[in-house]
Design a protein around this motif. Sequence first.
Motif, PDB file in Angstrom:
ATOM      1  N   PHE A  58     -52.320  -8.857 -79.575  1.00  0.00           N
ATOM      2  CA  PHE A  58     -53.478  -9.196 -80.388  1.00  0.00           C
ATOM      3  C   PHE A  58     -54.444  -8.007 -80.340  1.00  0.00           C
ATOM      4  O   PHE A  58     -54.921  -7.633 -79.265  1.00  0.00           O
ATOM      5  CB  PHE A  58     -54.166 -10.456 -79.845  1.00  0.00           C
ATOM      6  N   ILE A  59     -54.733  -7.424 -81.489  1.00  0.00           N
ATOM      7  CA  ILE A  59     -55.609  -6.252 -81.566  1.00  0.00           C
ATOM      8  C   ILE A  59     -56.769  -6.551 -82.506  1.00  0.00           C
ATOM      9  O   ILE A  59     -56.565  -7.060 -83.619  1.00  0.00           O
ATOM     10  CB  ILE A  59     -54.852  -5.008 -82.081  1.00  0.00           C
ATOM     11  N   ASP A  60     -57.976  -6.253 -82.050  1.00  0.00           N
ATOM     12  CA  ASP A  60     -59.142  -6.332 -82.929  1.00  0.00           C
ATOM     13  C   ASP A  60     -59.199  -5.009 -83.695  1.00  0.00           C
ATOM     14  O   ASP A  60     -59.631  -3.980 -83.166  1.00  0.00           O
ATOM     15  CB  ASP A  60     -60.419  -6.531 -82.099  1.00  0.00           C
ATOM     16  N   ARG A  61     -58.728  -5.027 -84.917  1.00  0.00           N
ATOM     17  CA  ARG A  61     -58.580  -3.793 -85.687  1.00  0.00           C
ATOM     18  C   ARG A  61     -59.917  -3.100 -85.951  1.00  0.00           C
ATOM     19  O   ARG A  61     -59.988  -1.874 -85.999  1.00  0.00           O
ATOM     20  CB  ARG A  61     -57.861  -4.087 -87.009  1.00  0.00           C
ATOM     21  N   ASP A  62     -60.970  -3.871 -86.131  1.00  0.00           N
ATOM     22  CA  ASP A  62     -62.276  -3.266 -86.381  1.00  0.00           C
ATOM     23  C   ASP A  62     -62.731  -2.474 -85.166  1.00  0.00           C
ATOM     24  O   ASP A  62     -63.204  -1.337 -85.285  1.00  0.00           O
ATOM     25  CB  ASP A  62     -63.302  -4.349 -86.723  1.00  0.00           C
ATOM     26  N   ILE A  63     -62.588  -3.073 -83.985  1.00  0.00           N
ATOM     27  CA  ILE A  63     -62.988  -2.381 -82.761  1.00  0.00           C
ATOM     28  C   ILE A  63     -62.075  -1.186 -82.512  1.00  0.00           C
ATOM     29  O   ILE A  63     -62.526  -0.110 -82.102  1.00  0.00           O
ATOM     30  CB  ILE A  63     -62.960  -3.346 -81.560  1.00  0.00           C
TER      31      ILE A  63
END
Length: 222
Positions: free
Chosen positions: A82-87
């Motif tokens: 799970f990756i927070d793409r914005d961060i």
Amino acid sequence: MTFRPFANRREAGRMLAQEILKLNLMNAVVLALPRGGVPLGYEVAKALGAPLDVLFVRKIGAPGHEEYGIGALVDGVSPQVFIDRDIARMVGADEEYIAREVERQLAEIERRRRLYRPGPPVELRGRTAVVVDDGIATGGTARAALQALAKSGVKAIVLAVAVAPASTLRELSPLCDRLVCLLSPEPFNAVGAHYTDFAQTGDDEVVRLLNAANSAPGSPES
């Protein structure tokens, strides 16, 4: 309001166990987030008479700042990332960096699995999973754990933590059936600020507590 710090993780675990007992859970299994969640999970499992296992989750940190999470990796039959793409974009974590970090964290998970759990994992299907940690800050690791558990066939999910900010609890609440948190101070400082003794939990302690929890007389798994 002034909060008294927990003396250590074991005390926090005993306090957490008293709150969880009020839920009258049936057919529960306690899943601690290693390593810091294991001492608390041990106390909760002992109080519930439930088996204790670990949920292998690793934070994916930002380049040059590993403690700043941009996502998490949850182990399983098919590892979930799970990756927070914005961060990730904000901190300059490109796909190549993320792939390297996933590989590195999978290797650490495999090392811990061999050390912590020589046998098969505790059966989860149809059970109430109690996910325990010593505290939550941003919630990235806990979020990944809850999302992965939702696909495991468990009957219900209880998230139980010693301390977390209210904003993070609001974000995590929709991902579990029940949420138990002992302290939610505002403003929120680092998790360790709410413990008198927050020394790192070592591998030896994790192994000892897992063995003790699952070999005790009356343990459902013994």
